[in-house]
Design a protein around this motif. Structure first.
Motif, PDB file in Angstrom:
ATOM      1  N   TYR A  17       0.851  -1.190   0.000  1.00  0.00           N
ATOM      2  CA  TYR A  17       0.000   0.000   0.000  1.00  0.00           C
ATOM      3  C   TYR A  17       0.887   1.239   0.000  1.00  0.00           C
ATOM      4  O   TYR A  17       1.836   1.346   0.780  1.00  0.00           O
ATOM      5  CB  TYR A  17      -0.891   0.031   1.243  1.00  0.00           C
ATOM      6  CG  TYR A  17      -2.003  -0.969   1.231  1.00  0.00           C
ATOM      7  CD1 TYR A  17      -3.227  -0.676   0.636  1.00  0.00           C
ATOM      8  CD2 TYR A  17      -1.843  -2.228   1.831  1.00  0.00           C
ATOM      9  CE1 TYR A  17      -4.262  -1.592   0.639  1.00  0.00           C
ATOM     10  CE2 TYR A  17      -2.873  -3.150   1.835  1.00  0.00           C
ATOM     11  CZ  TYR A  17      -4.081  -2.834   1.235  1.00  0.00           C
ATOM     12  OH  TYR A  17      -5.110  -3.752   1.231  1.00  0.00           O
ATOM     13  N   ARG A  18       0.609   2.165  -0.886  1.00  0.00           N
ATOM     14  CA  ARG A  18       1.371   3.414  -0.930  1.00  0.00           C
ATOM     15  C   ARG A  18       0.599   4.440  -1.749  1.00  0.00           C
ATOM     16  O   ARG A  18      -0.269   4.077  -2.553  1.00  0.00           O
ATOM     17  CB  ARG A  18       2.772   3.215  -1.526  1.00  0.00           C
ATOM     18  CG  ARG A  18       2.788   2.646  -2.928  1.00  0.00           C
ATOM     19  CD  ARG A  18       4.223   2.517  -3.470  1.00  0.00           C
ATOM     20  NE  ARG A  18       5.055   1.670  -2.634  1.00  0.00           N
ATOM     21  CZ  ARG A  18       6.191   2.090  -2.065  1.00  0.00           C
ATOM     22  NH1 ARG A  18       6.586   3.335  -2.238  1.00  0.00           N
ATOM     23  NH2 ARG A  18       6.914   1.268  -1.349  1.00  0.00           N
ATOM     24  N   PRO A  19       0.870   5.730  -1.559  1.00  0.00           N
ATOM     25  CA  PRO A  19       0.160   6.763  -2.339  1.00  0.00           C
ATOM     26  C   PRO A  19       0.489   6.651  -3.825  1.00  0.00           C
ATOM     27  O   PRO A  19       1.548   6.160  -4.215  1.00  0.00           O
ATOM     28  CB  PRO A  19       0.693   8.081  -1.752  1.00  0.00           C
ATOM     29  CG  PRO A  19       1.289   7.720  -0.452  1.00  0.00           C
ATOM     30  CD  PRO A  19       1.785   6.323  -0.579  1.00  0.00           C
ATOM     31  N   ARG A  20      -0.431   7.132  -4.635  1.00  0.00           N
ATOM     32  CA  ARG A  20      -0.171   7.193  -6.074  1.00  0.00           C
ATOM     33  C   ARG A  20       0.910   8.210  -6.370  1.00  0.00           C
ATOM     34  O   ARG A  20       0.972   9.273  -5.747  1.00  0.00           O
ATOM     35  CB  ARG A  20      -1.458   7.555  -6.818  1.00  0.00           C
ATOM     36  CG  ARG A  20      -2.421   6.403  -6.870  1.00  0.00           C
ATOM     37  CD  ARG A  20      -3.729   6.779  -7.489  1.00  0.00           C
ATOM     38  NE  ARG A  20      -3.557   7.477  -8.749  1.00  0.00           N
ATOM     39  CZ  ARG A  20      -4.463   7.489  -9.719  1.00  0.00           C
ATOM     40  NH1 ARG A  20      -5.572   6.812  -9.552  1.00  0.00           N
ATOM     41  NH2 ARG A  20      -4.274   8.162 -10.807  1.00  0.00           N
ATOM     42  N   CYS A 519       1.609   1.841 -10.976  1.00  0.00           N
ATOM     43  CA  CYS A 519       1.908   0.409 -11.064  1.00  0.00           C
ATOM     44  C   CYS A 519       3.140   0.163 -11.923  1.00  0.00           C
ATOM     45  O   CYS A 519       3.994  -0.668 -11.588  1.00  0.00           O
ATOM     46  CB  CYS A 519       0.692  -0.323 -11.631  1.00  0.00           C
ATOM     47  SG  CYS A 519       0.795  -2.112 -11.568  1.00  0.00           S
ATOM     48  N   ASN A 520       3.275   0.906 -13.015  1.00  0.00           N
ATOM     49  CA  ASN A 520       4.447   0.776 -13.881  1.00  0.00           C
ATOM     50  C   ASN A 520       5.726   1.120 -13.143  1.00  0.00           C
ATOM     51  O   ASN A 520       6.728   0.407 -13.227  1.00  0.00           O
ATOM     52  CB  ASN A 520       4.292   1.700 -15.095  1.00  0.00           C
ATOM     53  CG  ASN A 520       4.047   0.943 -16.380  1.00  0.00           C
ATOM     54  OD1 ASN A 520       4.447  -0.209 -16.510  1.00  0.00           O
ATOM     55  ND2 ASN A 520       3.380   1.567 -17.324  1.00  0.00           N
ATOM     56  N   VAL A 521       5.724   2.225 -12.425  1.00  0.00           N
ATOM     57  CA  VAL A 521       6.925   2.659 -11.717  1.00  0.00           C
ATOM     58  C   VAL A 521       7.274   1.683 -10.599  1.00  0.00           C
ATOM     59  O   VAL A 521       8.450   1.354 -10.386  1.00  0.00           O
ATOM     60  CB  VAL A 521       6.746   4.088 -11.171  1.00  0.00           C
ATOM     61  CG1 VAL A 521       7.943   4.490 -10.312  1.00  0.00           C
ATOM     62  CG2 VAL A 521       6.595   5.077 -12.327  1.00  0.00           C
ATOM     63  N   LEU A 522       6.270   1.185  -9.883  1.00  0.00           N
ATOM     64  CA  LEU A 522       6.538   0.213  -8.826  1.00  0.00           C
ATOM     65  C   LEU A 522       7.106  -1.077  -9.405  1.00  0.00           C
ATOM     66  O   LEU A 522       8.036  -1.671  -8.839  1.00  0.00           O
ATOM     67  CB  LEU A 522       5.259  -0.082  -8.047  1.00  0.00           C
ATOM     68  CG  LEU A 522       4.633   1.087  -7.285  1.00  0.00           C
ATOM     69  CD1 LEU A 522       3.342   0.646  -6.609  1.00  0.00           C
ATOM     70  CD2 LEU A 522       5.602   1.653  -6.267  1.00  0.00           C
ATOM     71  N   GLY A 523       6.556  -1.511 -10.531  1.00  0.00           N
ATOM     72  CA  GLY A 523       7.087  -2.702 -11.189  1.00  0.00           C
ATOM     73  C   GLY A 523       8.506  -2.500 -11.661  1.00  0.00           C
ATOM     74  O   GLY A 523       9.341  -3.412 -11.590  1.00  0.00           O
ATOM     75  N   CYS A 524       8.809  -1.300 -12.127  1.00  0.00           N
ATOM     76  CA  CYS A 524      10.166  -0.982 -12.565  1.00  0.00           C
ATOM     77  C   CYS A 524      11.129  -1.016 -11.379  1.00  0.00           C
ATOM     78  O   CYS A 524      12.216  -1.607 -11.451  1.00  0.00           O
ATOM     79  CB  CYS A 524      10.180   0.397 -13.228  1.00  0.00           C
ATOM     80  SG  CYS A 524      11.799   0.933 -13.812  1.00  0.00           S
ATOM     81  N   ALA A 525      10.744  -0.388 -10.262  1.00  0.00           N
ATOM     82  CA  ALA A 525      11.608  -0.373  -9.078  1.00  0.00           C
ATOM     83  C   ALA A 525      11.847  -1.785  -8.563  1.00  0.00           C
ATOM     84  O   ALA A 525      12.963  -2.128  -8.136  1.00  0.00           O
ATOM     85  CB  ALA A 525      10.976   0.499  -7.997  1.00  0.00           C
ATOM     86  N   TYR A 674      -0.456  -3.569  -7.108  1.00  0.00           N
ATOM     87  CA  TYR A 674      -0.595  -2.287  -6.414  1.00  0.00           C
ATOM     88  C   TYR A 674      -1.934  -2.302  -5.688  1.00  0.00           C
ATOM     89  O   TYR A 674      -2.956  -1.918  -6.253  1.00  0.00           O
ATOM     90  CB  TYR A 674      -0.513  -1.153  -7.439  1.00  0.00           C
ATOM     91  CG  TYR A 674      -0.695   0.241  -6.896  1.00  0.00           C
ATOM     92  CD1 TYR A 674      -0.151   0.634  -5.684  1.00  0.00           C
ATOM     93  CD2 TYR A 674      -1.431   1.187  -7.609  1.00  0.00           C
ATOM     94  CE1 TYR A 674      -0.329   1.910  -5.191  1.00  0.00           C
ATOM     95  CE2 TYR A 674      -1.605   2.479  -7.138  1.00  0.00           C
ATOM     96  CZ  TYR A 674      -1.057   2.832  -5.920  1.00  0.00           C
ATOM     97  OH  TYR A 674      -1.225   4.110  -5.434  1.00  0.00           O
ATOM     98  N   PRO A 675      -1.969  -2.787  -4.443  1.00  0.00           N
ATOM     99  CA  PRO A 675      -3.254  -2.966  -3.758  1.00  0.00           C
ATOM    100  C   PRO A 675      -4.067  -1.692  -3.593  1.00  0.00           C
ATOM    101  O   PRO A 675      -5.304  -1.738  -3.658  1.00  0.00           O
ATOM    102  CB  PRO A 675      -2.856  -3.565  -2.401  1.00  0.00           C
ATOM    103  CG  PRO A 675      -1.394  -3.341  -2.266  1.00  0.00           C
ATOM    104  CD  PRO A 675      -0.841  -3.279  -3.648  1.00  0.00           C
ATOM    105  N   SER A 676      -3.408  -0.561  -3.394  1.00  0.00           N
ATOM    106  CA  SER A 676      -4.166   0.694  -3.274  1.00  0.00           C
ATOM    107  C   SER A 676      -4.964   0.950  -4.545  1.00  0.00           C
ATOM    108  O   SER A 676      -6.143   1.333  -4.498  1.00  0.00           O
ATOM    109  CB  SER A 676      -3.220   1.867  -3.009  1.00  0.00           C
ATOM    110  OG  SER A 676      -2.399   1.629  -1.891  1.00  0.00           O
ATOM    111  N   GLY A 677      -4.327   0.753  -5.685  1.00  0.00           N
ATOM    112  CA  GLY A 677      -5.016   0.944  -6.962  1.00  0.00           C
ATOM    113  C   GLY A 677      -6.047  -0.124  -7.229  1.00  0.00           C
ATOM    114  O   GLY A 677      -7.131   0.154  -7.748  1.00  0.00           O
ATOM    115  N   ALA A 678      -5.742  -1.372  -6.872  1.00  0.00           N
ATOM    116  CA  ALA A 678      -6.677  -2.467  -7.116  1.00  0.00           C
ATOM    117  C   ALA A 678      -7.956  -2.283  -6.306  1.00  0.00           C
ATOM    118  O   ALA A 678      -9.067  -2.473  -6.812  1.00  0.00           O
ATOM    119  CB  ALA A 678      -6.018  -3.802  -6.782  1.00  0.00           C
ATOM    120  N   GLU A 679      -7.815  -1.908  -5.030  1.00  0.00           N
ATOM    121  CA  GLU A 679      -9.009  -1.670  -4.224  1.00  0.00           C
ATOM    122  C   GLU A 679      -9.781  -0.451  -4.724  1.00  0.00           C
ATOM    123  O   GLU A 679     -11.011  -0.415  -4.665  1.00  0.00           O
ATOM    124  CB  GLU A 679      -8.615  -1.508  -2.756  1.00  0.00           C
ATOM    125  CG  GLU A 679      -8.163  -2.819  -2.124  1.00  0.00           C
ATOM    126  CD  GLU A 679      -7.668  -2.653  -0.700  1.00  0.00           C
ATOM    127  OE1 GLU A 679      -7.620  -1.503  -0.215  1.00  0.00           O
ATOM    128  OE2 GLU A 679      -7.332  -3.669  -0.076  1.00  0.00           O
TER     129      GLU A 679
END
Length: 798
Positions: A17-20, A519-525, A674-679
């Protein structure tokens, strides 16, 4: 959310969970939307375009006089169907592609239904664009110019209801396509009966228990806040289009093919989009073309934007479904038969996608263990709003009858519908009970209180003597997994590592409000963990530009999570090899003898003898290390996970008013990126499903064919006061191919809600309401207390 999601495999960035990452940009007003780029501040000499709308449901222009409009002060150009640059345009469709792939004119999905003429002379619904478009200094001047156009109409007979349109002698809507209004079936695809397995007729005849159901899914519209908009300029022979289309590369292809321009002479720029909900999947819109022609004729930038009323431009595909299910007494389903009649409205566009393409996908991954299956569909032209794409296309309509039918069959069998569903459904790569399906049903039942709240239909207690409660559910396969996306072709991503250890990510996708770019940036990191980078170290552009970027990946059904994320894993692997090669040259070692982890380079034989990677890179030529990957989706067939929605309702039997008390939305995602986005998707999708279930419908005057509620007051979208308690539940049971094995959820989160609400209402009152939306008059009619409303009207009971 009652219980936070817990990933089955802890990761550093994925599943947290994290801010967009675009939150500050949006909250501060720096995010660029349509009106931020298409305005007189950026383009001082910009003109405004307005197009003529038909006042008749079916009519032809006999004569046209635009002289007064051309003489009006402020008018820069008037373009009509008689002008050569318009007349030479090929017949087209707004359904070249469903957004998944980029296709040429000759490879469009439904090329046998090229039923649209750009600024043609014939109208097929009230509001149809035709005949005349004006460019003027102000919107007011353009609107006044249209009012000055003198038109002699040939008013033609019209038909609003698909069942009436199928009858002999009905007014033909598109005689150039079909004489009887029924869209011609593709013989290669099996005709009107598009899927058969076993012998459905024999299976039903031999079944020990048979249930039948009818359901009518009405014509809701997308209600996007961000109305369609484009601005077109020409620089000599090069066209640039700024647009809130979320298919930048497909928009470029459409404009190129229709205007006979080389691809390198067309540039499309798409920044943020304020929600699209399927609207953008019919992106091959005529307004791109006539706006471009006006800009060419005037030599000035031209902006076209829908008004709020004009944004009622297309709708979900209304469909009348009839279903039959046969089973043995122990609850083994032996036969399913579905027949649908879809109201295509004025243009075919993606009608057959909704009626055949999407249901066939469902059958492949959910009906694999049903031995006898028959599915047939008929798309029918009428003179109403075109039925195109809307979130959950085709799946929502099929699920409405599927959920209804399973509830009815379970009642006849004396079974709990949860047990019936778990026993019979799944994909071909696993035997029932499907683990994913069982998990979502169990989680949803627990959260809604199924065992305690469910009772015999209509037999529960009545609060205050009239308010009865009930629970219901429906289920559906998830869509999509990676193997179902082969049509997209190669997925492109790029990485560039700077000498200071920061990263430039190129994974073009238009952000429509779902958090896909986060989600793209998190996947990249996550993929670049060996560099020791965080999301803050990664630069990513939220604007897609076809001149400067790679091929975009259109965000249908959360495609970032299962397509670009896997491509980034491959790109990161290649980047790591290049990093080790660069470091070896500076450290006097062989690449295979080195490793890199958490931003440190070291010999494999002496991990403690490490050097900071940026320190090593600063000693080089300072040229960024770059990688570009073009990767086709994995073809490994893994089936898909399942989802289920549970509803609790209260029905006032004295007024017929239904209220949704609670919704539980359960999705097995494979891997939650990205659970924040999925929810957010799970909860946000219910805003659409609640409206479709209870209030939203387009109403026509049957005498004139005029739509009566093209506004957000009479159309009745839900407000915050109408939204029930929503509990999102994310699971990771199924697993697809690749590093993450994720599945999209964006399309399907609303799919099961109407059927869940329908079944909950039945559980509450013991009477079926099978026509959406579930308004008080329909519930009272089901209770035998009133007439059902408007028979024969679009969206009503046939």
């Amino acid at each position: 959310m009652r219980k936070p999601f817990t990933p089955r495999q802890p990761r550093k960035f994925i599943g947290q969970y994290r801010p967009r990452l675009d939150g500050l940009e949006k909250a501060s007003g720096r995010a660029v939307y349509a009106d931020d780029f298409a305005n007189k501040t950026r383009f001082p000499d910009m003109l405004y375009a307005k197009v003529l709308h038909s006042p008749h449901p079916h009519a032809r222009i006999k004569s046209l006089d635009v002289g007064a409009a051309e003489r009006l002060p402020g008018v820069a150009a008037v373009l009509t169907y008689r002008d050569p640059e318009v007349a030479r345009l090929k017949p087209t469709s707004a359904g070249w592609t469903d957004g998944v792939d980029t296709v040429s004119y000759e490879r469009m999905m439904w090329k046998r239904f090229r039923d649209r003429r750009v600024l043609g002379d014939t109208a097929h619904w009230v509001g149809d664009d035709l005949g005349v478009v004006v460019a003027a200094e102000t919107e007011a001047a353009a609107e006044e110019a249209l009012r000055l156009v003198k038109i002699e109409w040939e008013v033609l007979p019209f038909v609003l209801d698909p069942l009436e349109a199928m009858k002999p002698g009905a007014p033909p809507v598109h005689p150039e396509v079909t004489p009887n209004n029924v869209l011609p079936a593709d013989p290669v695809g099996g005709g009107d009966v598009f899927l058969t397995k076993g012998d459905a007729e024999r299976g039903l005849a031999q079944a020990e228990v048979v249930a039948e159901a009818t359901s009518v899914y009405h014509n809701a519209t997308q209600c996007s806040l961000d109305n369609w908009c484009c601005l077109v300029t020409w620089d000599d022979d090069k066209l640039t289009c700024w647009s809130n289309s979320y298919e930048a590369d497909m928009s470029r292809m459409h404009i190129s093919q229709m205007l006979d321009l080389p691809l390198h002479k067309v540039r499309v720029v798409s920044p943020f989009v304020g929600g699209q909900f399927g609207r953008g999947d019919t992106g091959e819109q005529p307004f791109f073309l006539f706006t471009a022609l006006l800009a060419k004729r005037t030599g000035r930038p031209v902006k076209f934007k829908h008004t709020r009323r004009e944004s009622f431009h297309d709708s979900r595909q209304p469909a009348i479904y009839h279903g039959k299910a046969g089973a043995t007494k122990d609850g083994t389903i032996t036969t399913l038969h579905f027949k649908s009649v879809g109201n295509a409205g004025a243009y075919a566009d993606h009608t057959m996608f909704a009626l055949k393409f999407a249901p066939a996908e469902v059958a492949e991954v959910a009906f694999a263990h049903i031995p006898n299956l028959k599915m047939e569909s008929y798309g029918v032209y009428t003179n109403v709003l075109p039925a195109c794409m809307m979130r959950g296309v085709g799946n929502s309509q099929l699920n409405f009858i599927l959920g209804h039918l399973m509830d009815a069959l379970a009642e006849k069998l004396g079974m709990d519908p949860l047990d019936l569903v778990a026993k019979n459904f799944g994909h071909a790569w696993a035997q029932p009970p499907d683990k994913s399906l069982a998990a979502v049903l169990s989680a949803g039942a627990e959260r809604i209180g199924w065992a305690a709240k469910r009772h015999a239909p209509g037999r529960g207690p009545a609060r205050e003597g009239v308010i009865k409660s009930g629970v219901g559910f429906s289920f559906h396969p998830g869509w999509h997994a990676e193997w179902q996306e082969a049509r997209r072709g190669r997925i492109q991503v790029g990485l560039r590592l700077n000498c200071d250890g920061t990263v430039m990510l190129e994974a073009p996708t238009v952000e429509v409000g779902t958090g896909s770019n986060t989600c793209n940036v998190l996947g990249c990191a996550e993929a670049l963990g060996f560099l020791g980078v965080t999301p803050a170290d990664i630069s990513f552009s939220n604007t897609v530009d076809t001149d400067t970027g790679l091929k975009d990946t259109v965000q249908t059904d959360s495609a970032v999570s299962f397509l670009q994320s896997e491509a980034l894993v491959v790109a990161a692997r290649e980047l790591k090899a290049k990093v080790l090669e660069a470091a070896a040259g500076k450290l006097g070692a062989r690449p295979e003898d080195l490793d890199v982890a958490d931003g440190w380079v070291f010999p494999k034989s002496a991990p403690k003898d490490r050097r900071s990677l940026p320190d090593v890179l600063w000693q080089g030529d300072l040229v960024p290390i770059a990688v570009t990957v073009s990767r086709p989706p994995s073809s490994e067939k893994t089936g898909v996970p399942f989802q289920a929605n549970f509803a609790e309702v209260e029905v006032d039997t004295s007024t017929g008013q239904a209220r949704i008390v609670k919704l539980v939305v359960v999705n097995d995602c494979g891997t939650v990126m990205y659970p924040s986005g999925a929810e957010g998707q799970q909860i946000g999708g219910q805003c659409m499903s609640v409206g479709e279930s209870l209030t939203e419908e387009i109403i026509y005057d049957p005498a004139t064919g005029i739509p009566l509620n093209f506004n957000w007051i009479d159309y009745q979208i839900p407000t915050m006061a109408d939204i029930p308690d929503i509990e999102p539940v994310l699971l990771e049971v199924w697993r697809g191919a690749g590093e993450y094995g994720a599945c999209g959820i964006g399309e399907g989160v609303l799919t099961c809600t109407p059927a869940a609400v329908l079944n909950a209402i039945y559980n509450a009152i013991g009477a079926r309401v099978d026509v959406m939306p579930f308004k008080p008059e329909k519930i009272l009619a089901a209770l035998g207390m009133a007439d059902p409303g408007r028979p024969g009207t679009p969206g009503g009971r046939p």
